[in-house]
Design a protein around this motif. Structure first.
Motif, PDB file in Angstrom:
ATOM      1  N   VAL A 184       0.860  -1.202   0.000  1.00 10.71           N
ATOM      2  CA  VAL A 184       0.000   0.000   0.000  1.00 10.71           C
ATOM      3  C   VAL A 184       0.890   1.245   0.000  1.00 10.71           C
ATOM      4  CG1 VAL A 184      -1.750   1.304   1.267  1.00 10.71           C
ATOM      5  CG2 VAL A 184      -1.861  -1.210   1.194  1.00 10.71           C
ATOM      6  N   PRO A 185       0.816   2.074  -1.041  1.00 11.04           N
ATOM      7  CA  PRO A 185       1.717   3.231  -1.133  1.00 11.04           C
ATOM      8  C   PRO A 185       1.331   4.366  -0.202  1.00 11.04           C
ATOM      9  CG  PRO A 185       0.243   3.186  -3.034  1.00 11.04           C
ATOM     10  CD  PRO A 185      -0.060   1.959  -2.219  1.00 11.04           C
ATOM     11  N   ARG A 186       2.349   5.028   0.303  1.00 10.90           N
ATOM     12  CA  ARG A 186       2.154   6.244   1.110  1.00 10.90           C
ATOM     13  C   ARG A 186       2.898   7.334   0.336  1.00 10.90           C
ATOM     14  NH1 ARG A 186       0.449   6.526   6.284  1.00 10.90           N
ATOM     15  NH2 ARG A 186       1.027   8.313   7.587  1.00 10.90           N
ATOM     16  N   VAL A 187       2.198   8.412  -0.014  1.00  7.47           N
ATOM     17  CA  VAL A 187       2.791   9.418  -0.902  1.00  7.47           C
ATOM     18  C   VAL A 187       2.935  10.753  -0.171  1.00  7.47           C
ATOM     19  CG1 VAL A 187       2.534  10.674  -3.088  1.00  7.47           C
ATOM     20  CG2 VAL A 187       1.806   8.279  -2.927  1.00  7.47           C
ATOM     21  N   TYR A 188       4.147  11.313  -0.207  1.00 12.64           N
ATOM     22  CA  TYR A 188       4.438  12.598   0.419  1.00 12.64           C
ATOM     23  C   TYR A 188       4.622  13.642  -0.666  1.00 12.64           C
ATOM     24  CZ  TYR A 188       5.572   9.691   4.485  1.00 12.64           C
ATOM     25  OH  TYR A 188       5.508   8.790   5.517  1.00 12.64           O
ATOM     26  N   ASP A 189       3.936  14.798  -0.500  1.00 12.72           N
ATOM     27  CA  ASP A 189       4.151  15.943  -1.397  1.00 12.72           C
ATOM     28  C   ASP A 189       5.070  16.927  -0.699  1.00 12.72           C
ATOM     29  OD1 ASP A 189       2.182  14.580  -2.726  1.00 12.72           O
ATOM     30  OD2 ASP A 189       0.983  16.346  -3.233  1.00 12.72           O
ATOM     31  N   PHE A 190       6.164  17.303  -1.360  1.00 11.59           N
ATOM     32  CA  PHE A 190       7.085  18.312  -0.819  1.00 11.59           C
ATOM     33  C   PHE A 190       6.819  19.643  -1.526  1.00 11.59           C
ATOM     34  CE2 PHE A 190      10.043  15.784   1.746  1.00 11.59           C
ATOM     35  CZ  PHE A 190       9.725  14.493   1.344  1.00 11.59           C
ATOM     36  N   ASP A 191       6.817  20.733  -0.735  1.00 14.18           N
ATOM     37  CA  ASP A 191       6.574  22.052  -1.356  1.00 14.18           C
ATOM     38  C   ASP A 191       7.905  22.679  -1.786  1.00 14.18           C
ATOM     39  OD1 ASP A 191       5.962  23.610   1.907  1.00 14.18           O
ATOM     40  OD2 ASP A 191       7.855  23.110   0.869  1.00 14.18           O
ATOM     41  N   ASP A 192       7.867  23.899  -2.258  1.00 14.69           N
ATOM     42  CA  ASP A 192       9.089  24.531  -2.795  1.00 14.69           C
ATOM     43  C   ASP A 192      10.175  24.700  -1.737  1.00 14.69           C
ATOM     44  OD1 ASP A 192       7.013  26.509  -4.949  1.00 14.69           O
ATOM     45  OD2 ASP A 192       8.332  24.810  -5.476  1.00 14.69           O
ATOM     46  N   SER A 193       9.753  24.710  -0.457  1.00 16.91           N
ATOM     47  CA  SER A 193      10.785  24.899   0.582  1.00 16.91           C
ATOM     48  C   SER A 193      11.296  23.541   1.085  1.00 16.91           C
ATOM     49  CB  SER A 193      10.176  25.681   1.762  1.00 16.91           C
ATOM     50  OG  SER A 193       9.208  24.852   2.398  1.00 16.91           O
ATOM     51  N   GLY A 194      10.817  22.454   0.456  1.00 16.61           N
ATOM     52  CA  GLY A 194      11.276  21.122   0.869  1.00 16.61           C
ATOM     53  C   GLY A 194      10.520  20.563   2.052  1.00 16.61           C
ATOM     54  N   LYS A 195       9.468  21.274   2.450  1.00 21.75           N
ATOM     55  CA  LYS A 195       8.643  20.786   3.573  1.00 21.75           C
ATOM     56  C   LYS A 195       7.531  19.887   3.019  1.00 21.75           C
ATOM     57  CE  LYS A 195       9.909  23.701   7.230  1.00 21.75           C
ATOM     58  NZ  LYS A 195      11.313  23.390   6.814  1.00 21.75           N
ATOM     59  N   ILE A 196       7.100  18.927   3.840  1.00 22.46           N
ATOM     60  CA  ILE A 196       6.018  18.036   3.416  1.00 22.46           C
ATOM     61  C   ILE A 196       4.700  18.783   3.562  1.00 22.46           C
ATOM     62  CG2 ILE A 196       4.743  15.936   3.993  1.00 22.46           C
ATOM     63  CD1 ILE A 196       7.463  14.694   4.762  1.00 22.46           C
ATOM     64  N   SER A 197       4.003  18.937   2.424  1.00 25.66           N
ATOM     65  CA  SER A 197       2.741  19.704   2.441  1.00 25.66           C
ATOM     66  C   SER A 197       1.529  18.790   2.522  1.00 25.66           C
ATOM     67  CB  SER A 197       2.657  20.563   1.170  1.00 25.66           C
ATOM     68  OG  SER A 197       2.812  19.716   0.021  1.00 25.66           O
ATOM     69  N   TYR A 198       1.721  17.504   2.191  1.00 24.94           N
ATOM     70  CA  TYR A 198       0.551  16.599   2.164  1.00 24.94           C
ATOM     71  C   TYR A 198       1.035  15.158   2.201  1.00 24.94           C
ATOM     72  CZ  TYR A 198      -3.938  14.681   0.481  1.00 24.94           C
ATOM     73  OH  TYR A 198      -5.099  13.979   0.354  1.00 24.94           O
ATOM     74  N   VAL A 199       0.313  14.319   2.941  1.00 23.02           N
ATOM     75  CA  VAL A 199       0.627  12.884   2.991  1.00 23.02           C
ATOM     76  C   VAL A 199      -0.645  12.125   2.680  1.00 23.02           C
ATOM     77  CG1 VAL A 199       1.537  10.968   4.368  1.00 23.02           C
ATOM     78  CG2 VAL A 199       2.271  13.314   4.852  1.00 23.02           C
ATOM     79  N   GLN A 200      -0.567  11.181   1.752  1.00 25.32           N
ATOM     80  CA  GLN A 200      -1.748  10.359   1.484  1.00 25.32           C
ATOM     81  C   GLN A 200      -1.375   8.879   1.505  1.00 25.32           C
ATOM     82  OE1 GLN A 200      -3.244  11.233  -2.525  1.00 25.32           O
ATOM     83  NE2 GLN A 200      -1.289  12.192  -3.023  1.00 25.32           N
ATOM     84  N   HIS A 201      -2.236   8.066   2.164  1.00 25.55           N
ATOM     85  CA  HIS A 201      -2.030   6.622   2.262  1.00 25.55           C
ATOM     86  C   HIS A 201      -3.068   5.984   1.346  1.00 25.55           C
ATOM     87  CE1 HIS A 201       0.016   3.352   4.083  1.00 25.55           C
ATOM     88  NE2 HIS A 201      -0.995   2.879   4.745  1.00 25.55           N
ATOM     89  N   LEU A 202      -2.617   5.474   0.192  1.00 24.69           N
ATOM     90  CA  LEU A 202      -3.555   5.044  -0.857  1.00 24.69           C
ATOM     91  C   LEU A 202      -4.080   3.631  -0.567  1.00 24.69           C
ATOM     92  CD1 LEU A 202      -1.573   6.446  -3.922  1.00 24.69           C
ATOM     93  CD2 LEU A 202      -3.296   7.592  -2.514  1.00 24.69           C
ATOM     94  N   THR A 203      -4.875   3.533   0.506  1.00 28.41           N
ATOM     95  CA  THR A 203      -5.384   2.207   0.903  1.00 28.41           C
ATOM     96  C   THR A 203      -6.481   1.727  -0.040  1.00 28.41           C
ATOM     97  OG1 THR A 203      -6.828   3.395   2.413  1.00 28.41           O
ATOM     98  CG2 THR A 203      -4.860   2.382   3.365  1.00 28.41           C
ATOM     99  N   SER A 204      -7.242   2.664  -0.624  1.00 28.26           N
ATOM    100  CA  SER A 204      -8.370   2.167  -1.436  1.00 28.26           C
ATOM    101  C   SER A 204      -8.071   2.374  -2.920  1.00 28.26           C
ATOM    102  CB  SER A 204      -9.650   2.930  -1.075  1.00 28.26           C
ATOM    103  OG  SER A 204      -9.398   4.317  -1.216  1.00 28.26           O
TER     104      SER A 204
END
Ligand SMILES: O=C(O)[C@H](O)COP(=O)(O)O
Length: 204
Positions: A184-204
């Motif tokens: 099950v993938p877990r996806v992190y979005d990094f913003d322009d400053s390298g900070k994580i802006s969003y995390v999604q766990h693609l369970t479905s």
């Protein structure tokens, strides 16, 4: 530069199915594990990766291969390194988890499996696992993310939990309550400053 990091625990392995401690044991995926890997690929469809990282254990390598085949990105560079291996379960490797709990007590087994700094006999604690995972991540993966490149890591329950502690700023107590499902993938979005802006766990 914006970028994305997808982390995936390998699909179900033969020892997962038999409820055995795996660690460094180099066991195969089950048929279900291969199906989970393909399902994971379908969930990641549409993401364009620039580099992939995995361990030197075949359950992770095959899971990555199936994912890349499913998303049509088998041309990508794949970096394999033992730094991303599952934690070494030492003397417990191959033993049935339920039988081990009967023999040593559920509390002791829970400590070996989910504490941060208690090592299983002859094996690695999560802390020791983290001491090889994070330096590898900082040296080889974080620079790519900072350059705006999307990265896929396929590894193991504990080597990825060690990385998650850093990514999500989780305490040893918090991580002790977190398990990663196989495939099950877990996806992190990094913003322009390298900070994580969003995390999604693609369970479905
Ligand atoms: O190595 C193993 O046995 C599993 O992949 C992870 O085991 P755990 O969830 O018991 O740490």
């Amino acid at each position: 530069m914006k970028s994305q990091l997808a982390i995936v625990r390998h699909g179900q392995s033969e020892y997962n199915l038999e409820n055995r401690f795996t660690g460094f044991a180099d066991v195969d995926l089950t048929t279900q594990g291969r199906e989970e890997a393909a399902m994971c690929g379908r969930k990641l469809q549409g993401m364009q990766f620039e580099a992939c990282f995995t361990s030197v254990l075949k359950r992770a390598i095959e899971t990555l291969d199936i994912i890349l085949d499913t998303i049509g990105q088998k041309q990508l560079p794949v970096y394999k390194d033992a730094a991303l291996n599952e934690r070494d379960y030492g003397d417990l490797q191959g033993l049935n988890k339920a039988e081990t709990a009967e023999k040593y007590g559920a509390e002791q087994v829970a400590l070996w499996r989910r504490s941060f700094d208690v090592s299983p006999p002859g094996g690695e604690s999560l802390k020791q696992t983290q001491e090889r995972v994070l330096p590898y991540y900082y040296a080889n993966i974080e620079p790519l993310l900072q350059q705006g490149k999307n990265v896929l890591i396929v590894a193991h329950g504990n080597s990825l939990r060690a990385l998650m502690m850093h990514l999500e700023n989780l305490t040893p107590d918090a991580i002790s309550h977190i398990d990663l499902l196989t495939g099950v993938p877990r996806v992190y979005d990094f913003d322009d400053s390298g900070k994580i802006s969003y995390v999604q766990h693609l369970t479905s």
